[in-house]
Design a protein around this motif. Structure first.
Motif, PDB file in Angstrom:
ATOM      1  N   LEU A 108      57.068  25.117  84.859  1.00 49.87           N
ATOM      2  CA  LEU A 108      57.398  26.469  85.304  1.00 49.87           C
ATOM      3  C   LEU A 108      57.546  27.422  84.118  1.00 49.87           C
ATOM      4  N   VAL A 109      58.053  26.911  82.989  1.00 49.61           N
ATOM      5  CA  VAL A 109      58.117  27.732  81.779  1.00 49.61           C
ATOM      6  C   VAL A 109      56.714  28.094  81.316  1.00 49.61           C
ATOM      7  N   GLY A 110      55.799  27.118  81.365  1.00 52.73           N
ATOM      8  CA  GLY A 110      54.418  27.385  80.968  1.00 52.73           C
ATOM      9  C   GLY A 110      53.729  28.404  81.860  1.00 52.73           C
ATOM     10  N   LEU A 111      54.091  28.415  83.147  1.00 60.05           N
ATOM     11  CA  LEU A 111      53.518  29.400  84.075  1.00 60.05           C
ATOM     12  C   LEU A 111      54.097  30.784  83.881  1.00 60.05           C
ATOM     13  N   GLY A 112      55.232  30.881  83.196  1.00 62.25           N
ATOM     14  CA  GLY A 112      55.891  32.173  83.036  1.00 62.25           C
ATOM     15  C   GLY A 112      56.884  32.470  84.138  1.00 62.25           C
ATOM     16  N   ALA A 113      57.143  31.505  85.014  1.00 62.50           N
ATOM     17  CA  ALA A 113      58.103  31.709  86.096  1.00 62.50           C
ATOM     18  C   ALA A 113      59.533  31.462  85.629  1.00 62.50           C
ATOM     19  N   LEU A 114      59.703  30.735  84.521  1.00 58.97           N
ATOM     20  CA  LEU A 114      61.002  30.515  83.892  1.00 58.97           C
ATOM     21  C   LEU A 114      60.902  30.899  82.423  1.00 58.97           C
ATOM     22  N   THR A 115      62.009  31.385  81.857  1.00 61.65           N
ATOM     23  CA  THR A 115      62.053  31.732  80.438  1.00 61.65           C
ATOM     24  C   THR A 115      63.235  31.036  79.793  1.00 61.65           C
ATOM     25  N   GLU A 116      62.992  30.368  78.694  1.00 63.21           N
ATOM     26  CA  GLU A 116      64.062  29.731  77.934  1.00 63.21           C
ATOM     27  C   GLU A 116      64.740  30.789  77.069  1.00 63.21           C
ATOM     28  N   THR A 117      65.905  31.272  77.496  1.00 58.31           N
ATOM     29  CA  THR A 117      66.609  32.315  76.746  1.00 58.31           C
ATOM     30  C   THR A 117      67.525  31.725  75.690  1.00 58.31           C
ATOM     31  N   SER A 118      67.914  30.468  75.831  1.00 58.18           N
ATOM     32  CA  SER A 118      68.775  29.810  74.850  1.00 58.18           C
ATOM     33  C   SER A 118      68.509  28.307  74.910  1.00 58.18           C
ATOM     34  N   GLY A 119      68.208  27.714  73.760  1.00 56.13           N
ATOM     35  CA  GLY A 119      67.891  26.298  73.733  1.00 56.13           C
ATOM     36  C   GLY A 119      66.500  26.028  74.282  1.00 56.13           C
ATOM     37  N   SER A 120      66.180  24.753  74.470  1.00 57.38           N
ATOM     38  CA  SER A 120      64.864  24.373  74.978  1.00 57.38           C
ATOM     39  C   SER A 120      64.994  23.223  75.968  1.00 57.38           C
ATOM     40  N   VAL A 121      64.107  23.188  76.924  1.00 54.59           N
ATOM     41  CA  VAL A 121      64.099  22.118  77.919  1.00 54.59           C
ATOM     42  C   VAL A 121      63.816  20.784  77.257  1.00 54.59           C
ATOM     43  N   LEU A 122      62.952  20.785  76.240  1.00 57.14           N
ATOM     44  CA  LEU A 122      62.616  19.530  75.557  1.00 57.14           C
ATOM     45  C   LEU A 122      63.858  18.923  74.892  1.00 57.14           C
ATOM     46  N   ALA A 123      64.699  19.776  74.312  1.00 56.03           N
ATOM     47  CA  ALA A 123      65.932  19.279  73.692  1.00 56.03           C
ATOM     48  C   ALA A 123      66.891  18.737  74.748  1.00 56.03           C
ATOM     49  N   HIS A 124      66.935  19.388  75.917  1.00 55.16           N
ATOM     50  CA  HIS A 124      67.788  18.903  76.997  1.00 55.16           C
ATOM     51  C   HIS A 124      67.287  17.559  77.521  1.00 55.16           C
ATOM     52  N   GLN A 125      65.978  17.365  77.499  1.00 54.96           N
ATOM     53  CA  GLN A 125      65.423  16.075  77.943  1.00 54.96           C
ATOM     54  C   GLN A 125      65.897  14.960  77.029  1.00 54.96           C
ATOM     55  N   ALA A 126      65.957  15.221  75.727  1.00 59.21           N
ATOM     56  CA  ALA A 126      66.409  14.195  74.785  1.00 59.21           C
ATOM     57  C   ALA A 126      67.910  13.993  74.847  1.00 59.21           C
ATOM     58  N   ASP A 127      68.663  15.085  75.087  1.00 56.54           N
ATOM     59  CA  ASP A 127      70.119  15.000  75.112  1.00 56.54           C
ATOM     60  C   ASP A 127      70.641  15.868  76.252  1.00 56.54           C
ATOM     61  N   PRO A 128      71.147  15.262  77.336  1.00 60.43           N
ATOM     62  CA  PRO A 128      71.594  16.061  78.476  1.00 60.43           C
ATOM     63  C   PRO A 128      72.774  16.968  78.151  1.00 60.43           C
ATOM     64  N   ALA A 129      73.462  16.718  77.030  1.00 50.86           N
ATOM     65  CA  ALA A 129      74.568  17.588  76.637  1.00 50.86           C
ATOM     66  C   ALA A 129      74.081  18.880  75.993  1.00 50.86           C
ATOM     67  N   HIS A 130      72.812  18.928  75.614  1.00 49.69           N
ATOM     68  CA  HIS A 130      72.267  20.132  74.988  1.00 49.69           C
ATOM     69  C   HIS A 130      72.218  21.267  76.010  1.00 49.69           C
ATOM     70  N   ARG A 131      72.745  22.426  75.632  1.00 47.72           N
ATOM     71  CA  ARG A 131      72.815  23.564  76.553  1.00 47.72           C
ATOM     72  C   ARG A 131      71.504  24.342  76.532  1.00 47.72           C
ATOM     73  N   VAL A 132      70.927  24.520  77.697  1.00 43.85           N
ATOM     74  CA  VAL A 132      69.697  25.294  77.867  1.00 43.85           C
ATOM     75  C   VAL A 132      69.942  26.359  78.931  1.00 43.85           C
ATOM     76  N   GLU A 133      69.674  27.586  78.574  1.00 47.18           N
ATOM     77  CA  GLU A 133      69.829  28.678  79.538  1.00 47.18           C
ATOM     78  C   GLU A 133      68.455  29.181  79.937  1.00 47.18           C
ATOM     79  N   LEU A 134      68.235  29.290  81.245  1.00 48.05           N
ATOM     80  CA  LEU A 134      66.931  29.667  81.794  1.00 48.05           C
ATOM     81  C   LEU A 134      67.065  30.945  82.613  1.00 48.05           C
ATOM     82  N   ALA A 135      66.081  31.826  82.431  1.00 51.60           N
ATOM     83  CA  ALA A 135      66.043  33.067  83.210  1.00 51.60           C
ATOM     84  C   ALA A 135      64.871  32.988  84.177  1.00 51.60           C
ATOM     85  N   PRO A 136      65.108  32.903  85.477  1.00 55.76           N
ATOM     86  CA  PRO A 136      64.006  32.785  86.443  1.00 55.76           C
ATOM     87  C   PRO A 136      63.406  34.143  86.804  1.00 55.76           C
TER      88      PRO A 136
END
Length: 458
Positions: free
Chosen positions: A151-179
């Motif tokens: 969804l980020v690649g489609l442009g339907a979601l935007t990573e405003t803080s952190g990254s989804v890839l980092a959250h995948q490696a560590d669930p404690a990593h904070r990722v903020e998404l703007a839909p």
């Protein structure tokens, strides 16, 4: 220096066609992911909406931040499987998470963290009776994050803080998404009804052989626009007759919309897009899969050339496997060359073979499957290679590489016994006459956008 009217018109047409090609390659086009292309679409919205509807029967919706081209009437030809960044296709589990994420986010009005989103997805899955929980383990979290990255690649979601890839490696990593709620609601183009089962839904979405001439001609244009090569012998009888009667009108209509050329041959029809077109699949390409696929096509074209007009030639499983092992197997010299170049991932031999055959099948250069492979006529456009890098298959056939051709003057230059030279000439003359008649009909200026009096469509 003033710009002439002709130059202005050419520039205007070029912009419209570039916008149309961008929509064909990216049916969901957002301002964030493709700002230049989206600006073109916004500038020519009215023309694009009308043309897509008239030429292909596709519905185009343009909003403030995204444009959505809804394709219909075809299934396999227009639906490209969703993949991860590695090129691996989505698993059913990843598709499940994608559907759950969309169900949650279409009502979201502000930013949300990946952790909160995972909790809402878990609740939505429980409500729907689906066994899915992003917090259950690494495997579940990978599938959940793959859906988010899509969804980020489609442009339907935007990573405003952190990254989804980092959250995948560590669930404690904070990722903020703007839909982008509007784009999220447009991701799924064809919403199924409550009573639909998968078979019924797909059957209703596609009609490969419409009864009316107008619907049949639109279906042919869709097939030409979405398929690498359309072979006449693969069409139903009614559609084959329509292609013979209207192929030049279809070429004119698609050329006006997409700015493409049309290559029409006895065996089939293919569209040739401008070089700068951002195609979903480029061939030839410089990655290991593309290079191996090109080498395989050239080898098979040289090895299996039938020596006469043909739409395809059979390829034995042994021939295909031997060539793939020599060109991309564990001991192939090319693998050492790829390893020296700091390029893309080098798939293992088994996966490389699968990716190569999948690519060539999708491009219409190979057809069939294990036990029934065939090299199609379109493969000849990439040339032939008769070197000896691939071991010969001693099958005692009449191939000139295993049986040297007799010298000139040996008395064996004439046609083979039983060959019907007059029949071949008659077939060639028939094809040339058909093409001549079609070219004459194409000079009427009718681009096929409106039904004519002879179409039988009203």
């Amino acid at each position: 220096m003033e710009t002439g009217t002709h130059t202005e018109d050419a520039a205007l047409i070029g912009e419209r066609q570039a916008a149309a090609r961008a929509l064909m390659a990216h049916p969901l086009l957002t301002r964030r992911t493709h700002p230049a292309e989206f600006s073109l679409v916004r500038s020519h919205t009215e023309w694009l909406v009308q043309r897509f509807q008239r030429v292909l029967g596709y519905r185009l919706t343009v909003a403030d931040e995204h444009a959505r081209l809804v394709k219909r009437g075809l299934v396999d030809e227009v639906v490209r499987p969703a993949t991860r960044t590695t090129g691996t296709r989505f698993t059913p589990r990843t598709h499940t998470y994608l559907a759950l994420v969309l169900a949650v986010l279409v009502e979201q009005t502000g930013a949300v963290t990946a952790r909160v989103l995972a909790e809402r997805v878990r609740a939505a899955a429980r409500e729907a009776g689906v066994d899915a929980d992003p917090g259950r383990g690494l495997g579940e979290r990978r599938a959940f994050c793959a859906a988010l990255r899509h969804l980020v690649g489609l442009g339907a979601l935007t990573e405003t803080s952190g990254s989804v890839l980092a959250h995948q490696a560590d669930p404690a990593h904070r990722v903020e998404l703007a839909p982008d709620t509007g784009a999220l609601r447009a991701v799924v183009a064809h919403l199924p009804r409550a009573g639909d089962d998968p078979g019924t839904f797909l059957a209703d979405a596609s009609d490969p052989d419409p009864e009316t001439d107008q619907a049949g001609e639109i279906a042919l244009r869709r097939l030409l626009a979405e398929t690498a090569v359309v072979y006449r012998e693969h069409l139903p009888d009614r559609q084959r007759d329509r292609l013979a009667a209207h192929q030049w009108r279809a070429a004119a209509a698609l050329g006006n919309l997409l700015g493409c050329d049309t290559e029409i041959r006895a065996e089939g029809v293919a569209l040739v897009m401008p070089d700068e077109t951002e195609a979903a699949v480029r061939f030839p390409s410089d990655d290991p899969v593309g290079r191996t696929a090109l080498a395989l096509v050239r080898h098979l074209s040289g090895r299996l050339h039938p020596g006469r007009p043909a739409t395809s030639v059979p390829v034995s499983d042994l021939e295909l496997r031997t060539a793939l092992d020599a060109l991309g197997g564990a001991d192939a010299p090319a693998r050492a060359e790829w390893a020296r170049a700091a390029g893309p991932e080098i798939p293992d031999p088994e996966r490389l073979s699968g990716l190569v055959t999948e690519l060539l099948t999708g491009l219409g250069l190979l057809s069939g499957g294990p036990g029934a492979w065939a090299l199609t006529a379109a493969a000849a456009r990439f040339g032939a290679d008769v070197d000896e890098c691939v071991p010969l298959i001693q099958d005692n056939d009449e191939d000139s590489r295993t049986h040297p051709a007799p010298p000139r003057g040996s008395g064996q230059d004439g046609p083979a016994p039983g060959a019907d030279a007059r029949g071949d000439l008659d077939r060639v003359a028939s094809v040339l006459q058909t093409v001549a008649n079609e070219k004459v009909s194409a000079t009427s200026g009718d681009t096929g956008d409106d039904p004519g009096p002879r179409d039988g469509s009203g």
